[in-house]
Design a protein around this motif. Structure first.
Motif, short mmCIF file in Angstrom:
data_model
loop_
_atom_site.label_atom_id
_atom_site.label_comp_id
_atom_site.label_asym_id
_atom_site.label_seq_id
_atom_site.Cartn_x
_atom_site.Cartn_y
_atom_site.Cartn_z
N ASN A 134 1.82 -15.18 8.91
CA ASN A 134 3.24 -14.91 8.72
C ASN A 134 3.37 -14.26 7.35
O ASN A 134 3.07 -14.86 6.33
CB ASN A 134 4.03 -16.22 8.78
CG ASN A 134 5.51 -16.00 8.66
OD1 ASN A 134 5.99 -14.96 8.22
ND2 ASN A 134 6.27 -17.01 9.06
N LEU A 135 3.82 -13.02 7.35
CA LEU A 135 3.96 -12.26 6.11
C LEU A 135 5.41 -11.84 5.97
O LEU A 135 5.88 -10.95 6.66
CB LEU A 135 3.03 -11.04 6.14
CG LEU A 135 2.94 -10.20 4.90
CD1 LEU A 135 2.43 -11.01 3.72
CD2 LEU A 135 2.03 -9.00 5.14
N GLN A 139 2.77 0.86 18.79
CA GLN A 139 3.58 -0.36 18.68
C GLN A 139 2.76 -1.55 18.18
O GLN A 139 3.29 -2.64 18.04
CB GLN A 139 4.23 -0.69 20.02
CG GLN A 139 3.29 -1.23 21.09
CD GLN A 139 2.60 -0.17 21.92
OE1 GLN A 139 2.50 0.98 21.53
NE2 GLN A 139 2.10 -0.56 23.08
N TYR A 140 1.48 -1.35 17.88
CA TYR A 140 0.61 -2.45 17.45
C TYR A 140 0.54 -2.54 15.93
O TYR A 140 0.37 -1.54 15.25
CB TYR A 140 -0.82 -2.25 17.99
CG TYR A 140 -0.90 -2.19 19.48
CD1 TYR A 140 -0.87 -3.34 20.25
CD2 TYR A 140 -1.01 -0.96 20.13
CE1 TYR A 140 -0.95 -3.29 21.63
CE2 TYR A 140 -1.09 -0.90 21.51
CZ TYR A 140 -1.06 -2.06 22.26
OH TYR A 140 -1.13 -2.00 23.62
N SER A 141 0.65 -3.75 15.41
CA SER A 141 0.41 -4.03 13.99
C SER A 141 -0.45 -5.27 13.91
O SER A 141 -0.15 -6.28 14.55
CB SER A 141 1.72 -4.26 13.23
OG SER A 141 2.44 -3.08 13.12
N VAL A 142 -1.52 -5.19 13.13
CA VAL A 142 -2.43 -6.33 12.98
C VAL A 142 -2.95 -6.38 11.55
O VAL A 142 -2.88 -5.40 10.81
CB VAL A 142 -3.64 -6.25 13.96
CG1 VAL A 142 -3.21 -6.21 15.39
CG2 VAL A 142 -4.53 -5.08 13.63
N GLY A 143 -3.52 -7.53 11.21
CA GLY A 143 -4.23 -7.68 9.95
C GLY A 143 -5.72 -7.62 10.22
O GLY A 143 -6.21 -8.29 11.12
N LEU A 144 -6.43 -6.80 9.45
CA LEU A 144 -7.88 -6.70 9.57
C LEU A 144 -8.53 -7.35 8.35
O LEU A 144 -8.23 -6.97 7.22
CB LEU A 144 -8.32 -5.22 9.62
CG LEU A 144 -7.77 -4.38 10.76
CD1 LEU A 144 -8.22 -2.93 10.60
CD2 LEU A 144 -8.20 -4.93 12.11
N LYS A 154 -2.60 6.78 6.91
CA LYS A 154 -1.33 6.81 7.65
C LYS A 154 -1.13 5.54 8.47
O LYS A 154 -0.02 5.14 8.76
CB LYS A 154 -1.27 8.05 8.53
CG LYS A 154 0.06 8.31 9.14
CD LYS A 154 0.10 9.63 9.86
CE LYS A 154 1.49 9.90 10.39
NZ LYS A 154 1.57 11.19 11.07
N ASN A 155 -2.24 4.88 8.84
CA ASN A 155 -2.17 3.67 9.65
C ASN A 155 -2.04 2.39 8.83
O ASN A 155 -1.92 1.31 9.38
CB ASN A 155 -3.40 3.56 10.54
CG ASN A 155 -3.52 4.68 11.52
OD1 ASN A 155 -4.42 5.50 11.42
ND2 ASN A 155 -2.60 4.76 12.46
N ILE A 156 -2.08 2.49 7.50
CA ILE A 156 -2.09 1.30 6.65
C ILE A 156 -0.72 1.02 6.07
O ILE A 156 -0.07 1.90 5.51
CB ILE A 156 -3.13 1.46 5.52
CG1 ILE A 156 -4.52 1.62 6.15
CG2 ILE A 156 -3.10 0.27 4.57
CD1 ILE A 156 -5.58 2.02 5.18
N ASN A 157 -0.27 -0.23 6.22
CA ASN A 157 1.02 -0.65 5.68
C ASN A 157 0.88 -1.38 4.36
O ASN A 157 1.69 -1.21 3.46
CB ASN A 157 1.74 -1.59 6.66
CG ASN A 157 2.07 -0.91 7.96
OD1 ASN A 157 2.16 0.30 8.04
ND2 ASN A 157 2.23 -1.72 9.00
N GLU A 158 -0.15 -2.24 4.26
CA GLU A 158 -0.23 -3.13 3.12
C GLU A 158 -1.63 -3.72 3.02
O GLU A 158 -2.33 -3.83 4.01
CB GLU A 158 0.79 -4.25 3.32
CG GLU A 158 0.99 -5.17 2.18
CD GLU A 158 2.18 -6.09 2.39
OE1 GLU A 158 2.38 -6.94 1.50
OE2 GLU A 158 2.90 -5.98 3.39
N PHE A 198 0.85 -1.17 0.00
CA PHE A 198 0.00 0.00 0.00
C PHE A 198 0.89 1.23 0.00
O PHE A 198 1.74 1.39 0.86
CB PHE A 198 -0.92 -0.01 1.22
CG PHE A 198 -1.87 1.13 1.22
CD1 PHE A 198 -2.94 1.14 0.34
CD2 PHE A 198 -1.71 2.19 2.08
CE1 PHE A 198 -3.82 2.20 0.32
CE2 PHE A 198 -2.58 3.25 2.06
CZ PHE A 198 -3.65 3.25 1.18
N ASP A 199 0.71 2.08 -0.97
CA ASP A 199 1.52 3.28 -1.08
C ASP A 199 0.86 4.40 -0.32
O ASP A 199 -0.06 5.04 -0.81
CB ASP A 199 1.70 3.68 -2.55
CG ASP A 199 2.56 4.92 -2.73
OD1 ASP A 199 3.21 5.34 -1.76
OD2 ASP A 199 2.56 5.47 -3.84
#
Length: 157
Positions: free
Chosen positions: A62-63, A97-102, A36-40, A7-8
């Motif tokens: 696992n990504l 510090q949190y990263s999750v997949g939704l 701003k909160n989205i990585n991919e 995600f750009d």
């Protein structure tokens, strides 16, 4: 949108990013998360289930060597789970510090939202329905978009 993409969220300026939200479907409703909160964004994939966790936590993925908890957003906001389809996506989000997949039903597009024209979430009995809503706004075609509060989604009970 392609189901397997980085995600750009590197827009030209930080001020340009302030009005950008990723729009996605959960059922017939349109929701949004601040870019701003989205990585991919990735397509649905297999995951490792975890015992003794809340029902909305589906497990771990696992990504590329990074392990993320996986949250079924439908269940997190109190909707009934449905079978996954070819449009089902995972949005990797981060906050502090949190990263999750939704897990969402379908990713739509990045939209511009004028936050000044948004309204606060509705007050409901004990606030249960509006717990994760940051605000409500309209997008170009006068459709309503529910902007989610990523901090409350990831941290609150």
């Amino acid at each position: 949108m392609e189901n397997n993409s980085q995600f750009d969220n590197n827009f030209e300026s930080e001020s340009e990013q302030l009005n950008k939200y990723l729009a996605f479907n959960i059922g017939d409703e349109i929701y949004g998360i601040f870019v701003k909160n989205i990585n991919e964004i990735i397509g649905m994939r297999s995951f490792t289930a975890l015992p003794n966790v809340p029902k909305f936590i589906k497990g771990l993925i696992n990504l590329r060597g990074n392990v993320f908890p996986l949250i079924e957003l439908r269940e997190r906001i109190g909707l009934q789970k449905i079978p996954y389809t070819s449009k089902t996506c995972i949005i990797i989000v981060s906050f502090n510090q949190y990263s999750v997949g939704l897990i969402v039903d379908n990713v739509l597009e990045v939209v511009d939202i004028d936050i000044k024209k948004s309204i606060p979430p509705p007050q409901t009995y004990k606030g249960t329905q509006s717990k994760y809503i940051q605000s409500i706004s309209k997008i170009d075609n006068d459709e309503v978009i529910i902007l989610l509060d990523i901090e409350k989604l990831l941290i609150s009970q």
